[in-house]
Design an enzyme around this catalytic site. Structure first.
Site, PDB file in Angstrom:
ATOM      1  N   HIS A 110       0.849  -1.190   0.000  1.00 59.01           N
ATOM      2  CA  HIS A 110       0.000   0.000   0.000  1.00 59.01           C
ATOM      3  C   HIS A 110       0.884   1.239   0.000  1.00 59.01           C
ATOM      4  O   HIS A 110       1.820   1.332   0.810  1.00 59.01           O
ATOM      5  CB  HIS A 110      -0.905   0.005   1.231  1.00 59.01           C
ATOM      6  CG  HIS A 110      -1.869   1.155   1.251  1.00 59.01           C
ATOM      7  ND1 HIS A 110      -2.990   1.189   0.456  1.00 59.01           N
ATOM      8  CD2 HIS A 110      -1.851   2.319   1.949  1.00 59.01           C
ATOM      9  CE1 HIS A 110      -3.636   2.327   0.671  1.00 59.01           C
ATOM     10  NE2 HIS A 110      -2.968   3.032   1.571  1.00 59.01           N
ATOM     11  N   GLU A 144      -9.959  -6.065   7.457  1.00 63.05           N
ATOM     12  CA  GLU A 144      -9.945  -4.600   7.568  1.00 63.05           C
ATOM     13  C   GLU A 144      -9.157  -4.019   6.401  1.00 63.05           C
ATOM     14  O   GLU A 144      -7.978  -4.365   6.207  1.00 63.05           O
ATOM     15  CB  GLU A 144      -9.311  -4.174   8.887  1.00 63.05           C
ATOM     16  CG  GLU A 144      -9.272  -2.661   9.077  1.00 63.05           C
ATOM     17  CD  GLU A 144      -8.554  -2.256  10.344  1.00 63.05           C
ATOM     18  OE1 GLU A 144      -8.362  -1.040  10.534  1.00 63.05           O
ATOM     19  OE2 GLU A 144      -8.179  -3.143  11.131  1.00 63.05           O
ATOM     20  N   ASP A 146      -6.696  -2.405   4.230  1.00 61.60           N
ATOM     21  CA  ASP A 146      -5.358  -1.862   4.470  1.00 61.60           C
ATOM     22  C   ASP A 146      -5.010  -1.849   5.955  1.00 61.60           C
ATOM     23  O   ASP A 146      -4.184  -1.047   6.403  1.00 61.60           O
ATOM     24  CB  ASP A 146      -5.224  -0.442   3.891  1.00 61.60           C
ATOM     25  CG  ASP A 146      -5.436  -0.414   2.384  1.00 61.60           C
ATOM     26  OD1 ASP A 146      -5.064  -1.383   1.710  1.00 61.60           O
ATOM     27  OD2 ASP A 146      -5.989   0.583   1.885  1.00 61.60           O
TER      28      ASP A 146
END
Length: 220
Positions: A110, A144, A146
């Protein structure tokens, strides 16, 4: 034992290329068994074909909802019996059932210093927030978004002249293309594991993600 890896993509596949190269030259003790995309026009598909890797395309338009899409995606992924599932710019939110199926075996990269800036438009949001530092994070995938336990994180100082575009390029070149293949190599070697919701690195449980200092020279 050489790890079997399936990579999920949506875009141009620059991180995929780093993984292909690292598998090819032995820095990752693994083999990419298949690359699966939700977009037929994803540039990463050609990168995989050029490397002799099997490609598959599943577009969401062919499925009624996220659950049916993810069920079909899991069927395709399971054909290749992966030890590791890698999300390399796969731009879909996965259902809990899919995530649970590959728990402890699925990682994502990410482009932010998680837990800051989950979701999209991370570079512009870092600028808007006046962040002094920016970077990228490799983490295990959980339900959840990221929000899974972070394995490794790289960062640099934001410069006054940075734009969304320059940040994106700096994060890719200076951070992502280094920490992502390193994280996959650790996972393939058994150096990293998800244990009771926390990251174990070799003989210790991490209280914070590893930094660029932990990245081995062959990945720098």
């Amino acid at each position: 034992m050489t790890a079997r890896i399936v990579v999920l993509i949506s875009g141009q596949g620059r991180n995929l290329q780093a993984l292909l190269d690292a598998c090819a030259d032995g820095r990752i003790d693994g083999r990419i068994a298949a690359v699966v995309s939700n977009r037929a026009d994803a540039g990463g598909l050609q990168r995989a074909r050029d490397a002799g890797v099997v490609t598959r395309v599943l577009t969401s338009q062919d499925y009624a909802d996220r659950a049916s899409y993810d069920a079909a995606l899991a069927e395709v992924v399971d054909i290749y019996a992966p030890d590791i599932v890698v999300l390399a710019g796969f731009m879909r939110i996965l259902t809990p059932g899919f995530v649970q199926r590959y728990s402890g075996r699925m990682i994502n990269i990410h482009p932010s210093l998680l837990p800051r800036h989950t979701g999209l438009h991370t570079h512009q949001r870092a600028l808007d927030a006046g962040d002094a530092e920016h970077g990228a994070t490799v983490h295990f995938v959980t339900e959840e978004l990221d929000g899974g336990p972070a394995i490794v994180q790289g960062k640099f100082m934001v410069q006054a002249q940075d734009t969304q575009e320059t940040l994106a390029e700096r994060v890719m070149q200076q951070i992502e293309l280094k920490i992502f293949p390193q994280a996959v190599a650790w996972l393939a070697a058994g150096d990293v594991a998800l244990v009771d919701g926390k990251v174990r690195f070799r003989d210790r449980v991490l209280d914070a993600p590893l930094s660029m200092d932990a990245v081995e020279g062959r990945f720098r």
